[in-house]
Design an enzyme around this catalytic site. Sequence first.
Site, PDB file in Angstrom:
ATOM      1  CE1 TYR A 162      -3.429   2.811   0.820  1.00 23.97           C
ATOM      2  CE2 TYR A 162      -2.087   3.249   2.764  1.00 23.97           C
ATOM      3  CZ  TYR A 162      -3.107   3.619   1.900  1.00 23.97           C
ATOM      4  OH  TYR A 162      -3.805   4.784   2.118  1.00 23.97           O
ATOM      5  CE  LYS A 166      -3.653   5.495  -1.876  1.00 23.73           C
ATOM      6  NZ  LYS A 166      -4.608   6.356  -2.594  1.00 23.73           N
TER       7      LYS A 166
END
Length: 263
Positions: A162, A166
Amino acid sequence: MSVLPKVSLAGRCLLVTGGTQGIGEACALAAAEAGARAVCITGRNAKRGASVVAALRALGSQAHFVAADLSDADATAGIVAQAEAALGLVDGLVNAAGLTDRGTILGTDIALWDRLFAINARAPFILTQAVARRLVAEKRSGTIVNVITMSSHGGQPFLTGYSSSKGALAVLTKNTALGLRPHRIRVNGINLGWADTPGEHVIQQKDGNPPDWLDRAAPAQPFGRLVSAPDVAGLATYLLSDASGIVTGSLIDFDQNVMGAYE
Protein backbone atom coordinates in the site's frame (compact mmCIF):
# COMPACT_ATOMS: atom_id res chain seq x y z
CA MET A 1 -6.79 46.20 -2.65
CA SER A 2 -6.87 42.50 -3.49
CA VAL A 3 -9.91 40.38 -2.87
CA LEU A 4 -9.57 36.72 -1.95
CA PRO A 5 -11.15 34.55 -4.66
CA LYS A 6 -14.23 32.58 -3.72
CA VAL A 7 -14.11 28.81 -3.59
CA SER A 8 -16.41 28.01 -6.49
CA LEU A 9 -16.65 25.26 -9.08
CA ALA A 10 -19.36 26.97 -11.10
CA GLY A 11 -19.39 25.73 -14.67
CA ARG A 12 -17.01 22.84 -13.97
CA CYS A 13 -17.48 19.17 -14.77
CA LEU A 14 -15.83 16.84 -12.26
CA LEU A 15 -14.95 13.15 -12.32
CA VAL A 16 -14.51 11.54 -8.89
CA THR A 17 -13.33 7.96 -8.47
CA GLY A 18 -14.49 6.00 -5.45
CA GLY A 19 -17.46 8.35 -5.37
CA THR A 20 -19.97 5.93 -3.89
CA GLN A 21 -18.77 6.23 -0.30
CA GLY A 22 -16.32 7.84 2.10
CA ILE A 23 -13.80 10.39 0.83
CA GLY A 24 -14.91 10.13 -2.80
CA GLU A 25 -18.58 10.62 -1.98
CA ALA A 26 -17.77 13.62 0.22
CA CYS A 27 -15.64 15.17 -2.54
CA ALA A 28 -18.43 14.69 -5.08
CA LEU A 29 -21.07 16.25 -2.83
CA ALA A 30 -18.76 19.13 -1.90
CA ALA A 31 -18.18 19.83 -5.59
CA ALA A 32 -21.92 20.02 -6.17
CA GLU A 33 -22.33 22.31 -3.16
CA ALA A 34 -19.60 24.53 -4.64
CA GLY A 35 -21.67 24.91 -7.79
CA ALA A 36 -20.17 22.32 -10.12
CA ARG A 37 -22.19 22.09 -13.32
CA ALA A 38 -21.81 18.32 -13.42
CA VAL A 39 -20.26 15.51 -11.39
CA CYS A 40 -19.54 11.96 -12.56
CA ILE A 41 -18.72 9.34 -9.95
CA THR A 42 -17.25 5.87 -10.36
CA GLY A 43 -17.49 2.79 -8.20
CA ARG A 44 -18.53 -0.86 -8.15
CA ASN A 45 -21.75 -0.58 -6.16
CA ALA A 46 -24.56 0.47 -8.52
CA LYS A 47 -27.07 0.91 -5.70
CA ARG A 48 -24.77 3.28 -3.84
CA GLY A 49 -23.96 5.00 -7.11
CA ALA A 50 -27.62 5.69 -7.78
CA SER A 51 -28.05 7.09 -4.28
CA VAL A 52 -25.14 9.51 -4.62
CA VAL A 53 -26.29 10.56 -8.10
CA ALA A 54 -29.70 11.42 -6.63
CA ALA A 55 -28.04 13.48 -3.90
CA LEU A 56 -25.90 15.33 -6.44
CA ARG A 57 -28.91 16.18 -8.56
CA ALA A 58 -30.76 17.41 -5.49
CA LEU A 59 -27.88 19.85 -4.97
CA GLY A 60 -28.39 21.20 -8.49
CA SER A 61 -25.66 19.41 -10.43
CA GLN A 62 -26.03 17.13 -13.41
CA ALA A 63 -24.78 13.71 -12.33
CA HIS A 64 -23.81 10.35 -13.76
CA PHE A 65 -22.49 7.05 -12.41
CA VAL A 66 -19.99 4.84 -14.21
CA ALA A 67 -19.68 1.32 -12.87
CA ALA A 68 -16.03 0.29 -13.09
CA ASP A 69 -13.44 -1.87 -11.37
CA LEU A 70 -10.24 0.19 -11.34
CA SER A 71 -8.13 -2.96 -11.20
CA ASP A 72 -9.25 -3.54 -14.81
CA ALA A 73 -7.12 -1.33 -17.06
CA ASP A 74 -9.50 -1.55 -20.02
CA ALA A 75 -12.51 -0.63 -17.89
CA THR A 76 -10.60 2.28 -16.36
CA ALA A 77 -9.53 3.52 -19.79
CA GLY A 78 -13.18 3.89 -20.81
CA ILE A 79 -14.35 5.95 -17.83
CA VAL A 80 -13.55 9.44 -19.13
CA ALA A 81 -15.27 8.81 -22.46
CA GLN A 82 -18.39 7.59 -20.67
CA ALA A 83 -18.36 10.58 -18.33
CA GLU A 84 -18.00 13.03 -21.19
CA ALA A 85 -20.67 11.33 -23.29
CA ALA A 86 -23.09 11.93 -20.42
CA LEU A 87 -21.95 15.28 -19.06
CA GLY A 88 -19.52 17.03 -21.41
CA LEU A 89 -15.82 17.86 -21.15
CA VAL A 90 -14.29 16.85 -17.82
CA ASP A 91 -12.06 19.63 -16.51
CA GLY A 92 -11.57 18.40 -12.95
CA LEU A 93 -10.51 14.98 -11.65
CA VAL A 94 -10.34 13.61 -8.11
CA ASN A 95 -8.57 10.27 -7.80
CA ALA A 96 -10.08 9.26 -4.46
CA ALA A 97 -10.48 5.50 -4.89
CA GLY A 98 -7.90 3.36 -3.16
CA LEU A 99 -7.14 -0.14 -1.93
CA THR A 100 -5.66 -0.38 1.59
CA ASP A 101 -5.08 -4.12 2.03
CA ARG A 102 -2.41 -5.11 4.55
CA GLY A 103 0.81 -6.98 3.88
CA THR A 104 4.41 -6.95 5.14
CA ILE A 105 7.51 -7.40 2.98
CA LEU A 106 7.53 -11.03 4.06
CA GLY A 107 3.82 -11.68 3.63
CA THR A 108 2.78 -9.72 0.53
CA ASP A 109 2.34 -11.89 -2.52
CA ILE A 110 2.73 -10.72 -6.10
CA ALA A 111 -1.02 -10.78 -6.76
CA LEU A 112 -1.72 -8.35 -3.91
CA TRP A 113 1.21 -6.13 -4.90
CA ASP A 114 -0.07 -5.94 -8.48
CA ARG A 115 -3.64 -5.22 -7.39
CA LEU A 116 -2.51 -2.43 -5.05
CA PHE A 117 -0.49 -0.81 -7.81
CA ALA A 118 -3.27 -1.29 -10.35
CA ILE A 119 -5.83 0.57 -8.25
CA ASN A 120 -3.65 3.06 -6.36
CA ALA A 121 -1.17 4.07 -9.07
CA ARG A 122 -2.09 2.74 -12.52
CA ALA A 123 -5.74 3.84 -12.43
CA PRO A 124 -4.88 7.46 -11.52
CA PHE A 125 -2.27 7.42 -14.29
CA ILE A 126 -4.78 6.19 -16.87
CA LEU A 127 -7.42 8.71 -15.82
CA THR A 128 -5.00 11.63 -15.54
CA GLN A 129 -3.69 10.86 -19.01
CA ALA A 130 -7.18 10.63 -20.51
CA VAL A 131 -8.39 13.86 -18.91
CA ALA A 132 -5.19 15.74 -19.76
CA ARG A 133 -5.21 14.64 -23.40
CA ARG A 134 -8.76 15.91 -23.85
CA LEU A 135 -8.02 19.22 -22.13
CA VAL A 136 -4.87 19.79 -24.19
CA ALA A 137 -6.73 18.98 -27.40
CA GLU A 138 -9.43 21.48 -26.45
CA LYS A 139 -6.86 24.05 -25.24
CA ARG A 140 -8.59 24.14 -21.84
CA SER A 141 -7.10 24.42 -18.38
CA GLY A 142 -8.00 21.96 -15.63
CA THR A 143 -7.27 20.66 -12.16
CA ILE A 144 -6.47 17.24 -10.74
CA VAL A 145 -6.40 16.18 -7.09
CA ASN A 146 -4.93 12.87 -5.97
CA VAL A 147 -5.93 11.52 -2.57
CA ILE A 148 -2.75 9.85 -1.33
CA THR A 149 -1.74 9.02 2.26
CA MET A 150 0.76 9.91 4.95
CA SER A 151 2.05 6.37 4.41
CA SER A 152 3.54 7.57 1.12
CA HIS A 153 6.37 8.92 3.30
CA GLY A 154 7.28 5.34 4.18
CA GLY A 155 4.38 3.77 6.04
CA GLN A 156 4.13 1.00 8.60
CA PRO A 157 5.74 -2.41 8.10
CA PHE A 158 2.32 -4.03 7.60
CA LEU A 159 1.55 -1.67 4.70
CA THR A 160 4.43 -2.48 2.38
CA GLY A 161 2.49 -2.73 -0.87
CA TYR A 162 0.00 0.00 0.00
CA SER A 163 2.69 2.48 1.02
CA SER A 164 4.75 1.71 -2.07
CA SER A 165 1.79 2.17 -4.42
CA LYS A 166 0.83 5.46 -2.82
CA GLY A 167 4.45 6.58 -2.91
CA ALA A 168 4.28 6.01 -6.65
CA LEU A 169 1.14 8.17 -6.79
CA ALA A 170 2.95 10.93 -4.90
CA VAL A 171 5.74 10.95 -7.49
CA LEU A 172 3.19 10.78 -10.30
CA THR A 173 1.53 13.87 -8.82
CA LYS A 174 4.69 15.94 -8.92
CA ASN A 175 5.84 14.60 -12.29
CA THR A 176 2.52 15.32 -14.01
CA ALA A 177 2.24 18.71 -12.34
CA LEU A 178 5.46 19.74 -14.07
CA GLY A 179 4.61 18.03 -17.34
CA LEU A 180 1.15 19.58 -17.58
CA ARG A 181 2.11 23.03 -16.31
CA PRO A 182 2.64 24.45 -19.84
CA HIS A 183 -1.01 23.58 -20.52
CA ARG A 184 -2.20 25.24 -17.30
CA ILE A 185 -3.42 21.97 -15.88
CA ARG A 186 -2.69 21.86 -12.15
CA VAL A 187 -2.05 18.64 -10.22
CA ASN A 188 -1.88 18.40 -6.42
CA GLY A 189 -2.05 15.66 -3.81
CA ILE A 190 -3.44 15.19 -0.32
CA ASN A 191 -1.45 12.97 2.04
CA LEU A 192 -4.34 11.78 4.13
CA GLY A 193 -3.84 10.90 7.79
CA TRP A 194 -5.91 8.48 9.87
CA ALA A 195 -9.48 9.09 8.74
CA ASP A 196 -12.96 8.06 9.83
CA THR A 197 -14.38 6.38 6.72
CA PRO A 198 -16.53 3.33 5.98
CA GLY A 199 -13.48 1.63 4.51
CA GLU A 200 -11.44 2.24 7.65
CA HIS A 201 -14.23 0.76 9.76
CA VAL A 202 -14.13 -2.42 7.68
CA ILE A 203 -10.37 -2.65 8.03
CA GLN A 204 -10.52 -2.13 11.78
CA GLN A 205 -13.02 -4.97 12.04
CA LYS A 206 -10.79 -7.21 9.94
CA ASP A 207 -7.89 -6.37 12.23
CA GLY A 208 -9.95 -7.67 15.15
CA ASN A 209 -10.71 -4.36 16.82
CA PRO A 210 -14.05 -3.90 18.63
CA PRO A 211 -17.01 -2.18 16.94
CA ASP A 212 -16.45 0.91 19.12
CA TRP A 213 -12.83 1.31 17.93
CA LEU A 214 -13.53 4.89 16.82
CA ASP A 215 -14.81 5.93 20.26
CA ARG A 216 -11.58 4.60 21.73
CA ALA A 217 -9.25 6.01 19.08
CA ALA A 218 -10.62 9.54 18.72
CA PRO A 219 -9.88 10.88 22.24
CA ALA A 220 -6.24 9.82 21.90
CA GLN A 221 -5.68 12.02 18.84
CA PRO A 222 -4.13 15.52 19.22
CA PHE A 223 -7.39 17.20 18.19
CA GLY A 224 -9.65 14.64 19.82
CA ARG A 225 -10.92 13.11 16.58
CA LEU A 226 -9.84 11.47 13.34
CA VAL A 227 -9.76 13.27 10.01
CA SER A 228 -13.27 13.28 8.51
CA ALA A 229 -14.41 12.87 4.92
CA PRO A 230 -15.82 16.44 4.84
CA ASP A 231 -12.41 17.71 6.01
CA VAL A 232 -10.77 16.19 2.97
CA ALA A 233 -13.57 17.26 0.65
CA GLY A 234 -13.14 20.87 1.71
CA LEU A 235 -9.44 20.84 0.84
CA ALA A 236 -10.04 18.99 -2.42
CA THR A 237 -12.66 21.55 -3.45
CA TYR A 238 -10.24 24.38 -2.69
CA LEU A 239 -7.51 22.75 -4.77
CA LEU A 240 -9.93 22.18 -7.65
CA SER A 241 -11.09 25.78 -7.61
CA ASP A 242 -9.51 29.02 -8.80
CA ALA A 243 -9.20 30.01 -5.14
CA SER A 244 -6.01 27.91 -4.98
CA GLY A 245 -4.56 30.09 -7.72
CA ILE A 246 -1.35 28.73 -9.23
CA VAL A 247 -0.73 26.00 -6.65
CA THR A 248 0.52 22.89 -8.43
CA GLY A 249 2.80 19.98 -7.60
CA SER A 250 2.01 20.30 -3.89
CA LEU A 251 1.69 17.29 -1.59
CA ILE A 252 -0.23 18.49 1.46
CA ASP A 253 0.16 16.47 4.66
CA PHE A 254 -3.39 16.43 5.98
CA ASP A 255 -2.71 14.93 9.37
CA GLN A 256 -2.44 15.77 13.05
CA ASN A 257 1.17 14.64 13.21
CA VAL A 258 4.05 16.68 11.85
CA MET A 259 6.44 14.67 9.70
CA GLY A 260 10.06 14.99 10.76
CA ALA A 261 9.25 16.64 14.10
CA TYR A 262 9.37 14.72 17.37
CA GLU A 263 8.46 15.52 20.98
